[in-house]
Scaffold this motif. Sequence first.
Motif, PDB file in Angstrom:
ATOM      1  N   GLU A 182       0.844  -1.189   0.000  1.00  0.00           N
ATOM      2  CA  GLU A 182       0.000   0.000   0.000  1.00  0.00           C
ATOM      3  C   GLU A 182       0.883   1.245   0.000  1.00  0.00           C
ATOM      4  O   GLU A 182       1.910   1.281   0.667  1.00  0.00           O
ATOM      5  N   LEU A 183       0.475   2.242  -0.775  1.00  0.00           N
ATOM      6  CA  LEU A 183       1.172   3.525  -0.789  1.00  0.00           C
ATOM      7  C   LEU A 183       0.099   4.605  -0.871  1.00  0.00           C
ATOM      8  O   LEU A 183      -0.642   4.662  -1.847  1.00  0.00           O
ATOM      9  N   ILE A 184       0.022   5.391   0.166  1.00  0.00           N
ATOM     10  CA  ILE A 184      -1.007   6.421   0.267  1.00  0.00           C
ATOM     11  C   ILE A 184      -0.343   7.783   0.242  1.00  0.00           C
ATOM     12  O   ILE A 184       0.590   8.042   1.010  1.00  0.00           O
ATOM     13  N   GLN A 185      -0.845   8.649  -0.632  1.00  0.00           N
ATOM     14  CA  GLN A 185      -0.322  10.019  -0.708  1.00  0.00           C
ATOM     15  C   GLN A 185      -1.223  10.913   0.127  1.00  0.00           C
ATOM     16  O   GLN A 185      -2.394  11.101  -0.178  1.00  0.00           O
ATOM     17  N   HIS A 186      -0.662  11.473   1.214  1.00  0.00           N
ATOM     18  CA  HIS A 186      -1.433  12.346   2.093  1.00  0.00           C
ATOM     19  C   HIS A 186      -1.386  13.801   1.630  1.00  0.00           C
ATOM     20  O   HIS A 186      -2.289  14.569   1.912  1.00  0.00           O
ATOM     21  N   SER A 187      -0.295  14.172   0.969  1.00  0.00           N
ATOM     22  CA  SER A 187      -0.148  15.525   0.421  1.00  0.00           C
ATOM     23  C   SER A 187       0.897  15.440  -0.681  1.00  0.00           C
ATOM     24  O   SER A 187       1.398  14.349  -0.982  1.00  0.00           O
ATOM     25  N   GLU A 188       1.253  16.574  -1.270  1.00  0.00           N
ATOM     26  CA  GLU A 188       2.268  16.555  -2.325  1.00  0.00           C
ATOM     27  C   GLU A 188       3.628  16.112  -1.812  1.00  0.00           C
ATOM     28  O   GLU A 188       4.474  15.672  -2.585  1.00  0.00           O
ATOM     29  N   THR A 189       3.851  16.225  -0.511  1.00  0.00           N
ATOM     30  CA  THR A 189       5.168  15.875   0.041  1.00  0.00           C
ATOM     31  C   THR A 189       5.129  14.762   1.090  1.00  0.00           C
ATOM     32  O   THR A 189       6.176  14.379   1.604  1.00  0.00           O
ATOM     33  N   GLU A 190       3.952  14.229   1.415  1.00  0.00           N
ATOM     34  CA  GLU A 190       3.841  13.214   2.471  1.00  0.00           C
ATOM     35  C   GLU A 190       3.222  11.923   1.931  1.00  0.00           C
ATOM     36  O   GLU A 190       2.141  11.944   1.353  1.00  0.00           O
ATOM     37  N   LEU A 191       3.937  10.810   2.130  1.00  0.00           N
ATOM     38  CA  LEU A 191       3.453   9.490   1.714  1.00  0.00           C
ATOM     39  C   LEU A 191       3.509   8.536   2.898  1.00  0.00           C
ATOM     40  O   LEU A 191       4.351   8.677   3.793  1.00  0.00           O
ATOM     41  N   GLU A 192       2.632   7.547   2.874  1.00  0.00           N
ATOM     42  CA  GLU A 192       2.642   6.484   3.867  1.00  0.00           C
ATOM     43  C   GLU A 192       2.690   5.163   3.116  1.00  0.00           C
ATOM     44  O   GLU A 192       1.980   4.987   2.126  1.00  0.00           O
ATOM     45  N   ALA A 193       3.543   4.242   3.567  1.00  0.00           N
ATOM     46  CA  ALA A 193       3.707   2.974   2.855  1.00  0.00           C
ATOM     47  C   ALA A 193       3.626   1.793   3.808  1.00  0.00           C
ATOM     48  O   ALA A 193       3.991   1.892   4.980  1.00  0.00           O
ATOM     49  N   LYS A 194       3.147   0.672   3.246  1.00  0.00           N
ATOM     50  CA  LYS A 194       3.187  -0.613   3.945  1.00  0.00           C
ATOM     51  C   LYS A 194       3.909  -1.572   3.014  1.00  0.00           C
ATOM     52  O   LYS A 194       3.483  -1.785   1.875  1.00  0.00           O
ATOM     53  N   VAL A 195       5.024  -2.119   3.510  1.00  0.00           N
ATOM     54  CA  VAL A 195       5.897  -2.953   2.691  1.00  0.00           C
ATOM     55  C   VAL A 195       6.256  -4.216   3.460  1.00  0.00           C
ATOM     56  O   VAL A 195       6.557  -4.158   4.650  1.00  0.00           O
ATOM     57  N   VAL A 196       6.229  -5.361   2.778  1.00  0.00           N
ATOM     58  CA  VAL A 196       6.670  -6.617   3.378  1.00  0.00           C
ATOM     59  C   VAL A 196       8.025  -6.962   2.775  1.00  0.00           C
ATOM     60  O   VAL A 196       8.179  -7.013   1.554  1.00  0.00           O
ATOM     61  N   LEU A 197       9.010  -7.158   3.638  1.00  0.00           N
ATOM     62  CA  LEU A 197      10.364  -7.477   3.182  1.00  0.00           C
ATOM     63  C   LEU A 197      10.901  -8.694   3.921  1.00  0.00           C
ATOM     64  O   LEU A 197      10.594  -8.915   5.090  1.00  0.00           O
ATOM     65  N   LYS A 198      11.737  -9.443   3.222  1.00  0.00           N
ATOM     66  CA  LYS A 198      12.448 -10.561   3.833  1.00  0.00           C
ATOM     67  C   LYS A 198      13.932 -10.276   3.676  1.00  0.00           C
ATOM     68  O   LYS A 198      14.429 -10.125   2.566  1.00  0.00           O
ATOM     69  N   ILE A 199      14.599 -10.177   4.799  1.00  0.00           N
ATOM     70  CA  ILE A 199      16.039  -9.940   4.805  1.00  0.00           C
ATOM     71  C   ILE A 199      16.663 -11.091   5.582  1.00  0.00           C
ATOM     72  O   ILE A 199      16.480 -11.186   6.799  1.00  0.00           O
ATOM     73  N   GLY A 200      17.328 -11.971   4.859  1.00  0.00           N
ATOM     74  CA  GLY A 200      17.855 -13.173   5.502  1.00  0.00           C
ATOM     75  C   GLY A 200      16.697 -13.955   6.100  1.00  0.00           C
ATOM     76  O   GLY A 200      15.675 -14.160   5.441  1.00  0.00           O
ATOM     77  N   PRO A 201      16.801 -14.349   7.363  1.00  0.00           N
ATOM     78  CA  PRO A 201      15.732 -15.134   7.988  1.00  0.00           C
ATOM     79  C   PRO A 201      14.587 -14.268   8.539  1.00  0.00           C
ATOM     80  O   PRO A 201      13.602 -14.798   9.026  1.00  0.00           O
ATOM     81  N   VAL A 202      14.726 -12.959   8.463  1.00  0.00           N
ATOM     82  CA  VAL A 202      13.731 -12.064   9.060  1.00  0.00           C
ATOM     83  C   VAL A 202      12.776 -11.542   7.990  1.00  0.00           C
ATOM     84  O   VAL A 202      13.191 -10.929   7.011  1.00  0.00           O
ATOM     85  N   LYS A 203      11.486 -11.812   8.206  1.00  0.00           N
ATOM     86  CA  LYS A 203      10.453 -11.287   7.318  1.00  0.00           C
ATOM     87  C   LYS A 203       9.566 -10.389   8.163  1.00  0.00           C
ATOM     88  O   LYS A 203       9.137 -10.780   9.254  1.00  0.00           O
ATOM     89  N   ALA A 204       9.308  -9.193   7.666  1.00  0.00           N
ATOM     90  CA  ALA A 204       8.515  -8.258   8.457  1.00  0.00           C
ATOM     91  C   ALA A 204       7.691  -7.346   7.567  1.00  0.00           C
ATOM     92  O   ALA A 204       8.047  -7.085   6.424  1.00  0.00           O
TER      93      ALA A 204
END
Length: 150
Positions: free
Chosen positions: A35-57
Motif C-alpha cells: 500500500e502507498l497512500i499520498q497524504h499531500s504533495e510531500t507526504e506518503l505512507e507505505a506498507k511494505v513486506v520485506l524478507k532480509i535473511g531469515p527475518v520477514k517483516a
Amino acid sequence: MNLIDEIEIPAPRATVYAALNDPEILRDCIPGCEELIQHSETELEAKVVLKIGPVKARFTGHVTLDPSGAPERFSLAGEGSGGAAGFAKGGADVVLEDRGSETLLSYTAKAEIGGKLAQLGSRLVAATAKKLSAKFFASFKDKVAETADA
C-alpha cells in the motif's frame, strides 16, 4: 549504510520526475509494497513486506519529499517500523540529468537500521538493500519507458 548508483531511463526528465511523484507507479515498483497512500504533495505512507535473511517483516513507514530543487533534483527522508523485526530510517538525494530523449537518474541513499535487522550483519543487509534498489529501478525504468511510449 550508503547506496550510490545511477540508471539511464529512456524518457525525458519531465516524464521521469512526474513518475517519481506518481504513487501508483511507485507502488508498482517498490519491492513488497502492499500500500502507498499520498497524504499531500510531500507526504506518503507505505506498507511494505520485506524478507532480509531469515527475518520477514511488514514495515509501516512515512516518507517526506523535498521537491525544492525540482525537476533537476529532489530529496526524500523516511522512517519505518517493522515491529519486533526492528526499524529503518534514512533518506536519498536524487539528481535527474537531462540527456535529450533520455534522463540519467543518479542517487545517493543513506539508511540506518535497528532491532533484529541490525543483528543480521551489515553485509547481508547491504547486499539485500542493493538488490532491492536494483529491482526498484529496473521496474521503474520499465514503467517509465511504457509511459513514454504511450
